[in-house]
Design a protein around this motif. Sequence first.
Motif, short mmCIF file in Angstrom:
data_model
loop_
_atom_site.label_atom_id
_atom_site.label_comp_id
_atom_site.label_asym_id
_atom_site.label_seq_id
_atom_site.Cartn_x
_atom_site.Cartn_y
_atom_site.Cartn_z
N ARG A 1 1.09 -1.73 0.32
CA ARG A 1 -0.25 -0.21 -0.12
C ARG A 1 1.15 1.47 -0.01
O ARG A 1 1.24 1.42 0.98
CB ARG A 1 -0.96 -0.22 1.03
N ASN A 2 1.58 1.54 -1.22
CA ASN A 2 2.25 3.08 -1.38
C ASN A 2 1.25 4.05 -1.02
O ASN A 2 1.82 5.45 -1.18
CB ASN A 2 3.42 2.84 -2.66
N ALA A 3 0.01 4.29 -0.89
CA ALA A 3 -0.82 5.49 -0.86
C ALA A 3 -0.60 6.45 0.74
O ALA A 3 -0.64 7.27 1.09
CB ALA A 3 -2.63 4.71 -0.74
N TYR A 4 0.15 5.20 2.12
CA TYR A 4 0.58 6.04 2.48
C TYR A 4 1.71 6.45 2.80
O TYR A 4 2.50 7.02 4.30
CB TYR A 4 0.27 5.10 4.01
#
Length: 83
Positions: free
Chosen positions: A2-5
Amino acid sequence: MRNAYADSIPADWEQFAAVFSALGDSYRQRILLFFEPGERLTIKQIADLLPLSRTAVLHHVRVLRSAGLLEQQGRPRGLSHSQ
C-alpha cells in the motif's frame, strides 16, 4: 504494498500516532506511572519527583494532555490520568 500511505497516515490514525509519540519519551512514561487510580497530581508534585525543571515537566504534561492521556481538572491545577 500500500504505497498510498507513503506521504501521510489516515486521519483516523492521527490520535493513535499522538499517543505513540507521547509514550516515546521515558520521562512521559514515568509521569503516567506516578498516578494512582483516580489520583490528581499538580505540576509541582510531578516536578519534585523528576530531575527536570518545572518548565520541562510542563512541556511533557502538555504533550500527554494533547494525546488525551492526561486531563486537567479544576483548581489548583490538578491533573488526572485514567487507567
